[in-house]
Design a protein around this motif. Structure first.
Motif, PDB file in Angstrom:
ATOM      1  N   THR A 293      24.980 -14.681   7.521  1.00  0.00           N
ATOM      2  CA  THR A 293      25.406 -14.739   6.005  1.00  0.00           C
ATOM      3  C   THR A 293      26.454 -15.889   5.523  1.00  0.00           C
ATOM      4  OG1 THR A 293      25.334 -12.930   5.618  1.00  0.00           O
ATOM      5  CG2 THR A 293      25.857 -14.180   3.572  1.00  0.00           C
TER       6      THR A 293
ATOM      7  N   PHE B 250      12.197 -19.109  -1.020  1.00  0.00           N
ATOM      8  CA  PHE B 250      13.000 -17.978  -0.528  1.00  0.00           C
ATOM      9  C   PHE B 250      13.225 -18.153   0.624  1.00  0.00           C
ATOM     10  CE2 PHE B 250      12.046 -13.873   1.288  1.00  0.00           C
ATOM     11  CZ  PHE B 250      12.889 -13.143   0.825  1.00  0.00           C
TER      12      PHE B 250
ATOM     13  N   GLN C 207      18.202  -9.100   6.700  1.00  0.00           N
ATOM     14  CA  GLN C 207      18.641  -8.335   7.349  1.00  0.00           C
ATOM     15  C   GLN C 207      19.249  -7.869   8.532  1.00  0.00           C
ATOM     16  OE1 GLN C 207      14.667  -6.377   6.585  1.00  0.00           O
ATOM     17  NE2 GLN C 207      15.814  -4.111   6.026  1.00  0.00           N
TER      18      GLN C 207
ATOM     19  N   ASN D 144      15.524 -12.528   9.362  1.00  0.00           N
ATOM     20  CA  ASN D 144      15.671 -10.834   9.437  1.00  0.00           C
ATOM     21  C   ASN D 144      16.597 -10.346  11.442  1.00  0.00           C
ATOM     22  OD1 ASN D 144      13.880  -8.347  11.603  1.00  0.00           O
ATOM     23  ND2 ASN D 144      14.763  -7.875   9.883  1.00  0.00           N
TER      24      ASN D 144
ATOM     25  N   THR E 142      17.607 -13.533   2.224  1.00  0.00           N
ATOM     26  CA  THR E 142      18.020 -12.287   2.581  1.00  0.00           C
ATOM     27  C   THR E 142      18.152 -12.222   3.304  1.00  0.00           C
ATOM     28  OG1 THR E 142      16.129 -11.300   0.649  1.00  0.00           O
ATOM     29  CG2 THR E 142      16.967 -10.211   2.177  1.00  0.00           C
TER      30      THR E 142
ATOM     31  N   GLY F 203      15.981 -17.570  -3.283  1.00  0.00           N
ATOM     32  CA  GLY F 203      16.224 -16.246  -3.162  1.00  0.00           C
ATOM     33  C   GLY F 203      16.102 -16.476  -1.206  1.00  0.00           C
TER      34      GLY F 203
ATOM     35  N   TYR G 171      13.976 -15.852   3.788  1.00  0.00           N
ATOM     36  CA  TYR G 171      14.061 -14.173   4.295  1.00  0.00           C
ATOM     37  C   TYR G 171      14.782 -14.298   5.872  1.00  0.00           C
ATOM     38  CZ  TYR G 171      13.117 -10.173   6.509  1.00  0.00           C
ATOM     39  OH  TYR G 171      13.400  -8.459   7.349  1.00  0.00           O
TER      40      TYR G 171
END
Length: 136
Positions: A91, A67, A112, A71, A110, A108, A69
């Motif tokens: 992205t 994963f 944000q 931010n 993500t 995964g 992440y």
């Protein structure tokens, strides 16, 4: 500001160059322009930091899943279109950098984006108490 913080599962370290990912993401941030064609993020304020998660659980644990992440924290005042452009640029940059990894394993991802002043800034714990006791 802007600051992009990447938290990732350490099982990605052997599969991709995380320093190169940071550079890729910073470069992507510097390409984002607003509706007037002006740079959205100041060069001197652009920062990307990546940290491996010391402890993690991904999905149901049935595989060696990974994963990442992302931010991004940016100041207020940018239009919704500019915010979307920043998200799309980041992205695309992450997807391109991580494409070889995504071709080999389940990961995964993500991204944000948060903006502006904190809506909550809670500081808790007992560290301040330790130093308060040492102050004469």
């Amino acid at each position: 500001m802007p600051h992009l913080v990447i938290c990732y599962t350490p099982n990605l370290e052997a599969e991709t160059d995380l320093s190169a990912l940071c550079r890729t993401m910073a470069d992507a941030m510097l390409t984002v322009r607003d509706e007037a064609g002006q740079p959205v993020f100041p060069t001197g304020g652009t920062r990307v930091l990546a940290y491996p998660a010391a402890h993690f659980a991904v999905a149901d644990g049935s595989g060696d899943f990974a994963f990442c992440y992302f931010n991004l924290r940016m100041g207020r005042g940018r239009s919704a279109a500019t915010q979307q452009a920043a998200g799309q640029a980041l992205t695309e940059a992450a997807r391109a950098h991580l494409a070889p990894v995504l071709a080999r394993r389940a990961v995964g991802l993500t991204l944000q984006i948060d903006e502006g002043a904190e809506v909550f800034d809670g500081k808790f714990g007992n560290l301040h108490d330790v130093f308060a006791k040492k102050t004469p």
